[in-house]
Design an enzyme around this catalytic site. Structure first.
Site, PDB file in Angstrom:
ATOM      1  N   THR A 188     -10.472 -15.076  -3.142  1.00  0.00           N
ATOM      2  CA  THR A 188     -10.888 -13.720  -2.794  1.00  0.00           C
ATOM      3  C   THR A 188     -10.585 -13.441  -1.335  1.00  0.00           C
ATOM      4  OG1 THR A 188     -12.594 -12.057  -3.133  1.00  0.00           O
ATOM      5  CG2 THR A 188     -13.297 -14.069  -2.007  1.00  0.00           C
ATOM      6  N   TRP A 200      -9.670  -1.619  -9.852  1.00  0.00           N
ATOM      7  CA  TRP A 200      -8.206  -1.453  -9.709  1.00  0.00           C
ATOM      8  C   TRP A 200      -7.499  -1.976 -10.949  1.00  0.00           C
ATOM      9  CZ3 TRP A 200      -8.060   2.020  -6.336  1.00  0.00           C
ATOM     10  CH2 TRP A 200      -8.442   1.905  -4.995  1.00  0.00           C
ATOM     11  N   ARG A 219     -14.564  -3.545  -6.874  1.00  0.00           N
ATOM     12  CA  ARG A 219     -13.387  -2.672  -6.754  1.00  0.00           C
ATOM     13  C   ARG A 219     -12.123  -3.351  -7.279  1.00  0.00           C
ATOM     14  NH1 ARG A 219     -14.242  -1.070  -2.204  1.00  0.00           N
ATOM     15  NH2 ARG A 219     -12.686  -2.083  -0.913  1.00  0.00           N
ATOM     16  N   ASP A 252       0.796  -1.229   0.000  1.00  0.00           N
ATOM     17  CA  ASP A 252       0.000   0.000   0.000  1.00  0.00           C
ATOM     18  C   ASP A 252       0.829   1.281   0.000  1.00  0.00           C
ATOM     19  OD1 ASP A 252      -2.632  -1.060  -0.073  1.00  0.00           O
ATOM     20  OD2 ASP A 252      -2.381  -1.714   2.003  1.00  0.00           O
ATOM     21  N   GLY A 305      -6.222 -18.932  -7.289  1.00  0.00           N
ATOM     22  CA  GLY A 305      -6.800 -17.593  -7.195  1.00  0.00           C
ATOM     23  C   GLY A 305      -7.938 -17.648  -6.188  1.00  0.00           C
ATOM     24  N   ASP A 315      -5.175  -5.089  -6.302  1.00  0.00           N
ATOM     25  CA  ASP A 315      -4.997  -3.690  -5.881  1.00  0.00           C
ATOM     26  C   ASP A 315      -3.555  -3.231  -6.082  1.00  0.00           C
ATOM     27  OD1 ASP A 315      -6.689  -5.473  -4.490  1.00  0.00           O
ATOM     28  OD2 ASP A 315      -7.139  -4.023  -2.928  1.00  0.00           O
TER      29      ASP A 315
HETATM   30  N1  GLY Z   1      -6.953  -1.967  -1.333  1.00  0.00           N
HETATM   31  C1  GLY Z   1      -7.953  -2.407  -0.455  1.00  0.00           C
HETATM   32  C2  GLY Z   1      -9.312  -2.200  -0.975  1.00  0.00           C
HETATM   33  O1  GLY Z   1      -9.527  -1.902  -2.138  1.00  0.00           O
HETATM   34  O2  GLY Z   1     -10.228  -2.347  -0.180  1.00  0.00           O
END
Ligand code: GLY
Length: 394
Positions: free
Chosen positions: A237, A253, A249, A118, A235, A177
């Site tokens: 989640t 991303w 989301r 992050d 893969g 992300d």
């Molecule tokens: N990067 C964490 C989220 O999208 O919640």
């Protein structure tokens, strides 16, 4: 190469629809008014932030109160990023002063051991926007140091950054992300940092492109690799409905991330891929207002919570993707759908008197029961970015 008349015409036509409204019957959409609304909301937020180095992250559904977080939180870069965008939008030094203050709170990240991927969200949205707008050399130094720190999470045997070193999945994990945070590495490699950072970013993007997607180009959230052989194990989640569902989301991303990687590399394969990622998202979007449910496979659709943050991210990404698109129809589709998303967010998702965030109805981590149908700083950040990108099209 000269732009074709037809593509110039389509951009001109699109710009006119922003200025004069979509048709005679629809009211004019005023980007400036929305930017002013964001400034009013942010001014209210500034008044309630404690003087302890924290920044606002989320307002729970039904509350008016922000929850504040310290610099280590993954979302700590979004609030200073919003303040930089407000400075960019207005030129008002008040925003520069506040942006600088909240940006500097994140300085320790540049000299600490990397906790996770992050760092890009944290440092590039804050110091990165700050440097872009002010050319402050102290910011640049911090961005370069942080890029080197992020690179320590790269595993050459796998070819990707380990996104969550703290999570024990029985292998090297990479989350979708993480694509967003490659921008920090690209920037550093082109602004005085090591050229190796560029290679790391490209390797990560290539490996992700080849392993992180199902045959329909929907994204897994997390991919686990063998530490030693680099082979994909599975893969799964973390924040989506199920291992095989399309978490809104996550796909957002991916669209934004691969569009950015094309910008930085000019490698056609990344652009082709970004189009495929956008296609599955737009084709599977069933909501009239183009704001997705938090997961495209949520079992309780149409009663499932929406995710305004995914819509904000995608609306911003589509404006950029449209600028690399020669196909006139596709370009128009991206621009008109992006604009429709931004208008929906502006007309029906703004917080206004409910709280002092910009938007309502974002969903953070539904499976964990946290941040469901609430206000979240990254929804606000990408909404503001999308408004600015829309304004620049004019
Ligand atoms: N990067 C964490 C989220 O999208 O919640």
């Amino acid at each position: 190469m000269k732009p074709k008349f037809s593509s110039l015409f389509s951009v001109f036509f699109f710009a006119m629809t922003i200025v004069y409204g979509q048709n005679k019957n629809s009211p004019k959409f005023d980007v400036k008014k929305q930017l002013e609304y964001c400034a009013v909301q942010a001014s209210k937020t500034l008044k309630v932030i404690p003087e302890d180095g924290t920044s606002p992250r989320t307002v729970p559904n039904g509350s008016k109160e922000w929850k504040f977080v310290g610099y280590k939180d993954w979302t700590s870069g979004f609030w200073p990023g919003e303040l930089w965008y407000l400075y960019e939008a207005s030129g008002d030094k008040k925003w520069e002063k506040e942006a600088d203050k909240f940006t500097r709170f994140l300085t320790p990240l540049s000299v600490s051991k990397a906790a996770d991927h992050d760092l890009g969200f944290q440092v590039f949205n804050s110091f990165g926007n700050g440097y872009r707008l002010t050319k402050n050399a102290a910011y640049k130094d911090i961005i370069l140091k942080t890029a080197d720190t992020l690179a320590t999470l790269f595993n050459p045997k796998v070819g990707t950054i380990q996104s969550w070193p703290h999570n024990k999945y029985g292998g090297h994990n990479t989350i979708i992300d993480n694509m967003m945070n490659l921008e920090l590495l690209f920037w550093a490699s082109k602004n005085g940092g090591s050229k190796k950072l560029y290679d790391i970013a490209v390797k990560h993007a290539e490996k992700t492109m080849n392993n992180h997607f199902r045959s329909d180009y929907s994204s897994y959230h997390v991919v686990i690799y063998d530490y030693e052989t680099g082979k994909k194990i599975k893969g799964i989640t973390a924040q989506g409905y199920s291992d095989e569902s399309m978490w809104a989301r996550g796909q957002a991303w991916a669209i934004y991330g691969f569009t950015m990687v094309y910008r930085e590399t000019k490698d056609q394969k990344f652009l082709d891929f970004a189009h495929k990622l956008a296609r599955v998202y737009l084709d599977r979007l069933t909501t009239e207002d183009l704001i997705p449910y938090w997961d495209f496979n949520a079992p309780d659709i149409p009663n499932a919570p929406r995710d305004a943050s995914a819509a904000a991210i995608v609306s911003s990404a589509l404006i950029e993707l449209s600028s690399y698109t020669k196909d006139k129809n596709l370009k128009n589709e991206y621009l008109s759908k992006s604009k429709k998303m931004i208008i929906s967010l502006s007309d029906n998702y703004q917080s206004r008197e409910v709280n002092s965030a910009f938007l309502l109805h974002a969903t953070g981590h539904k499976p964990a029961g946290s941040e469901i149908d609430c206000s979240i700083n990254y929804a606000d950040y990408y909404y503001l970015e999308a408004l600015l990108r829309l304004q620049k099209l004019k």
